[in-house]
Design a protein around this motif. Structure first.
Motif, PDB file in Angstrom:
ATOM      1  N   GLU A   1     -13.424 -10.074 -11.903  1.00 15.29           N
ATOM      2  CA  GLU A   1     -12.362  -9.073 -11.911  1.00 15.29           C
ATOM      3  C   GLU A   1     -11.155  -9.506 -12.733  1.00 15.29           C
ATOM      4  OE1 GLU A   1      -9.214  -7.054  -8.735  1.00 15.29           O
ATOM      5  OE2 GLU A   1     -10.964  -8.163  -8.007  1.00 15.29           O
ATOM      6  N   THR A   2     -10.735 -10.758 -12.577  1.00 15.16           N
ATOM      7  CA  THR A   2      -9.490 -11.212 -13.210  1.00 15.16           C
ATOM      8  C   THR A   2      -9.693 -11.913 -14.546  1.00 15.16           C
ATOM      9  OG1 THR A   2      -9.526 -13.328 -12.022  1.00 15.16           O
ATOM     10  CG2 THR A   2      -8.412 -11.469 -10.952  1.00 15.16           C
ATOM     11  N   LYS A   3     -10.931 -12.372 -14.819  1.00 12.34           N
ATOM     12  CA  LYS A   3     -11.227 -13.118 -16.050  1.00 12.34           C
ATOM     13  C   LYS A   3     -10.193 -14.222 -16.285  1.00 12.34           C
ATOM     14  CE  LYS A   3     -13.689  -9.356 -18.348  1.00 12.34           C
ATOM     15  NZ  LYS A   3     -13.827  -8.569 -17.107  1.00 12.34           N
ATOM     16  N   PRO A   4     -10.124 -15.184 -15.384  1.00 11.14           N
ATOM     17  CA  PRO A   4      -9.096 -16.234 -15.483  1.00 11.14           C
ATOM     18  C   PRO A   4      -9.404 -17.240 -16.589  1.00 11.14           C
ATOM     19  CG  PRO A   4     -10.609 -16.755 -13.722  1.00 11.14           C
ATOM     20  CD  PRO A   4     -11.011 -15.391 -14.229  1.00 11.14           C
ATOM     21  N   ASP A   5      -8.383 -18.004 -16.949  1.00 16.77           N
ATOM     22  CA  ASP A   5      -8.565 -19.104 -17.897  1.00 16.77           C
ATOM     23  C   ASP A   5      -9.004 -20.378 -17.175  1.00 16.77           C
ATOM     24  OD1 ASP A   5      -7.512 -17.772 -20.359  1.00 16.77           O
ATOM     25  OD2 ASP A   5      -5.709 -17.640 -19.116  1.00 16.77           O
ATOM     26  N   ILE A   6      -8.532 -20.543 -15.930  1.00 21.37           N
ATOM     27  CA  ILE A   6      -8.821 -21.747 -15.149  1.00 21.37           C
ATOM     28  C   ILE A   6      -9.249 -21.343 -13.736  1.00 21.37           C
ATOM     29  CG2 ILE A   6      -7.947 -23.936 -14.243  1.00 21.37           C
ATOM     30  CD1 ILE A   6      -5.757 -23.865 -16.361  1.00 21.37           C
ATOM     31  N   VAL A   7     -10.278 -22.006 -13.230  1.00 18.40           N
ATOM     32  CA  VAL A   7     -10.676 -21.837 -11.834  1.00 18.40           C
ATOM     33  C   VAL A   7     -10.565 -23.196 -11.144  1.00 18.40           C
ATOM     34  CG1 VAL A   7     -12.511 -21.209 -10.227  1.00 18.40           C
ATOM     35  CG2 VAL A   7     -12.265 -19.963 -12.390  1.00 18.40           C
ATOM     36  N   PHE A   8      -9.744 -23.271 -10.105  1.00 13.43           N
ATOM     37  CA  PHE A   8      -9.681 -24.462  -9.263  1.00 13.43           C
ATOM     38  C   PHE A   8     -10.701 -24.245  -8.149  1.00 13.43           C
ATOM     39  CE2 PHE A   8      -5.458 -24.076 -11.168  1.00 13.43           C
ATOM     40  CZ  PHE A   8      -5.331 -25.341 -11.747  1.00 13.43           C
ATOM     41  N   LEU A   9     -11.786 -25.000  -8.195  1.00 10.17           N
ATOM     42  CA  LEU A   9     -12.955 -24.686  -7.383  1.00 10.17           C
ATOM     43  C   LEU A   9     -13.307 -25.819  -6.416  1.00 10.17           C
ATOM     44  CD1 LEU A   9     -15.356 -22.748  -6.847  1.00 10.17           C
ATOM     45  CD2 LEU A   9     -16.547 -23.900  -8.737  1.00 10.17           C
TER      46      LEU A   9
END
Length: 264
Positions: A50-58
């Motif tokens: 949905e957001t197409k982020p640059d970074i995912v903190f997973l």
């Protein structure tokens, strides 16, 4: 509406305290912007789409689906993944997933900054906010040097000892006890007779801390303690434990020359 020039981030972690900590760090950094958070990997998958982020903190260990299982469902053109976990044993699997970085809980602000700055290394260096005063813990003076000056998981002097940071502990180890070291990009596996440790460090940095009289770099990915070399056949070393380690073509002459000094 997101601000131009900022990196959009999302946080996927089932622990509320962990989410709040990373959120507070994101809000301290001018070039980051929080796009949302998810409490499970399933919700995280939809949030990424949905957001197409640059970074995912997973996070890794979550109910229903792990962070690694989520990664397998993402397309090849995925965002930068910064894995966060309390268990250092996941570092090898994380390396195989080509993560941007791998952070151990509890994550310090300074270590967080170094991770996010890896996301867009092709851009001009960014101005980073000053780090807050570190929380004092056992071995605090050693830990401060480790995190702020060296960006390694050890401190100590050559030929003396190493303080290895493994999870939340600092373990004092004599270099002579290490049998060999295997490099995995920004991580190392250190082998003893009875255990293995995974730490965040480069081969070049640990090589600087080890005595060349005691240790040999035998290829790009291995450093071997001379005392554990049982035999050399062709371009292969066999250790006392039976482990086979290849000798790199460009390293062979140096390896043989170093061992020749002890020949009788």
């Amino acid at each position: 509406m997101f601000s131009p020039g900022r990196l959009r981030c999302i946080i996927v972690d089932d622990e509320a305290d962990a989410r709040r900590l990373i959120e507070s760090y994101v809000r301290k950094v001018p070039f980051l912007e929080l796009a949302g958070f998810a409490e499970s990997a399933t919700d995280g998958l939809f949030l990424i789409r949905e957001t197409k982020p640059d970074i995912v903190f997973l996070d890794i260990e979550m109910p229903e689906m792990t962070g690694f299982e989520l990664l397998k469902l993402l397309p090849a053109a995925r965002p930068a993944i910064i894995m966060i976990t309390a268990d250092p044993s996941y570092a090898l699997e994380g390396y195989e997933h080509e993560l941007t970085d791998y952070l151990l809980k509890p994550v310090s602000f300074e270590r967080f900054l170094k991770a996010v700055n890896k996301v867009d290394t092709g851009r001009a260096p960014r101005h980073l906010p000053a780090s807050p005063e570190p929380v004092r813990e056992p071995f605090s003076s050693t830990k401060d040097v480790h995190e702020s000056e060296q960006d390694t998981d050890f401190t100590g002097t050559r030929n003396d000892f190493l303080l290895l940071k493994e999870n939340k502990k600092l373990i004092k180890v004599a270099p002579s006890e290490i049998h060999f070291i295997e490099g995995m990009r920004d991580y190392l596996k250190l082998y003893w007779a009875d255990r293995v440790a995974i730490i965040h460090m480069t081969m070049a940095k640990i090589e600087e801390a080890l005595s060349p009289a005691q240790f040999l770099r035998v290829n790009r990915s291995y450093i071997v303690n001379k005392k554990v070399i049982r035999e050399i056949e062709g371009n292969e070393i066999t250790t006392n434990s039976g482990r086979k380690i290849p000798i790199g073509v460009t390293y062979r002459a140096n390896v043989l020359a170093a061992l020749q000094k002890n020949r009788i």
